[in-house]
Write an enzyme that holds these catalytic residues in place. Structure first.
Site, PDB file in Angstrom:
ATOM      1  N   HIS A  16       0.827  -1.204   0.000  1.00 29.93           N
ATOM      2  CA  HIS A  16       0.000   0.000   0.000  1.00 29.93           C
ATOM      3  C   HIS A  16       0.864   1.257   0.000  1.00 29.93           C
ATOM      4  O   HIS A  16       1.544   1.551   0.980  1.00 29.93           O
ATOM      5  CB  HIS A  16      -0.884  -0.032   1.247  1.00 29.93           C
ATOM      6  CG  HIS A  16      -1.835   1.106   1.376  1.00 29.93           C
ATOM      7  ND1 HIS A  16      -1.780   2.005   2.411  1.00 29.93           N
ATOM      8  CD2 HIS A  16      -2.880   1.491   0.595  1.00 29.93           C
ATOM      9  CE1 HIS A  16      -2.757   2.886   2.288  1.00 29.93           C
ATOM     10  NE2 HIS A  16      -3.442   2.595   1.194  1.00 29.93           N
ATOM     11  N   HIS A  58      -1.497  10.785  -2.600  1.00 34.11           N
ATOM     12  CA  HIS A  58      -2.827  10.469  -2.079  1.00 34.11           C
ATOM     13  C   HIS A  58      -3.678  11.718  -1.850  1.00 34.11           C
ATOM     14  O   HIS A  58      -4.799  11.809  -2.328  1.00 34.11           O
ATOM     15  CB  HIS A  58      -2.708   9.683  -0.772  1.00 34.11           C
ATOM     16  CG  HIS A  58      -4.036   9.380  -0.139  1.00 34.11           C
ATOM     17  ND1 HIS A  58      -4.663  10.249   0.737  1.00 34.11           N
ATOM     18  CD2 HIS A  58      -4.864   8.317  -0.272  1.00 34.11           C
ATOM     19  CE1 HIS A  58      -5.815   9.723   1.120  1.00 34.11           C
ATOM     20  NE2 HIS A  58      -5.969   8.556   0.518  1.00 34.11           N
TER      21      HIS A  58
END
Length: 271
Positions: A16, A58
């Site tokens: 991730h 992100h």
């Protein structure tokens, strides 16, 4: 806890944002650490810069990871390349006399192209899961640029009997439908965070789409977790960082786990 099927295949381990538990997320250094740990897949979020480059970031703004005001969408790539995207993870590093000098190539902003080049050049097959972020000022242009890049790498469709190593994920159902038209050979992952969405999504998802629930949803709503696991869709779960979470996923028979700790998960799985 649901009992683990004795013949269940081990889930794929997907890093991730790289090996982001110990390394600054979305940096090349974090991804290389994940590959060194044996990660079978890499996950990234992508946003579009003002001058049209896909970058692995992100947040919509730069405050958390680059300690600057401003938005990714209003910044040019050159602006982002001048920023430090790693120091926030270890703010006391400059006080460590034994710390190695940071390498800007490993700690700066990472473009999606550079990440895909690293995957393509690696000495074993590595898959990549690309999440498109919405809402965004650029709307469907994000998916168009992702599709174009995947086609540039020959990953927009299956090749030689091998499925594309890339898949695209999103919480936006519309974005995935758009991607399905642009790159029909790429697997799609419908991310889901809120339980009430499942009845609707289960009826509208494509037959071969993957469902991507968060581990908290599966833990807090065990009956829903079982319904998702029993659906005709593969299940990829985020973000799995502890042994109990991993065992929960194994008990449900999920096909992939997305984790900040790829080395730890590989060890627990005996891979």
């Amino acid at each position: 806890m649901v009992g683990m099927p004795p013949s269940a295949a081990l889930p794929q381990v997907v890093a991730h944002r790289g090996a982001s538990f110990e390394n600054a997320e979305h940096t090349l250094g974090a991804y290389l650490k994940a590959l060194d740990a044996g990660a079978e897949g890499l996950e990234c979020d992508v946003r579009l810069t003002a001058d049209g480059h896909l970058v692995c970031v992100h947040d919509r703004d730069l405050r958390r990871t680059a300690a600057r005001k401003g938005l990714v969408s209003t910044s040019n790539l050159e602006d982002l390349e001048a920023l430090d995207f790693a120091s926030w993870k270890n703010p006391w590093a400059e006080l460590d006399d034994e710390a190695t000098e940071p390498d800007p190539r490993l700690n700066g902003v990472l473009t999606l192209r550079k990440l895909l080049e690293a995957v393509a050049d690696y000495d074993r097959r590595v898959e990549v899961a690309i999440e498109t972020k919405h809402p965004t000022r650029y709307g469907g242009l994000v998916e168009r640029r992702v599709a174009q890049m995947l086609h540039d790498f020959g990953w927009g469709e299956s090749s030689g009997g091998q499925p594309s190593p890339a898949r695209v994920m999103s919480f936006s159902h519309t974005a995935l439908q758009r991607m399905e038209r642009l790159a029909p050979g790429v697997r799609l992952v419908q991310l889901i965070e809120k339980p009430p969405l499942w009845p609707v999504l289960s009826r509208t998802m494509g037959a071969d789409w993957v469902v991507g629930p968060g581990i908290e949803l599966l833990t807090r709503h065990p009956r829903l977790a079982e319904r998702i696991a029993a659906s005709d869709h593969d299940v990829h779960v985020w973000t799995v960082n502890t042994e109990p979470a991993l065992r929960r996923c194994q008990g449900l028979g999920v096909q992939a786990i997305i984790t900040d700790r790829p080395a730890y998960m590989m060890e627990l799985l005996g891979k």
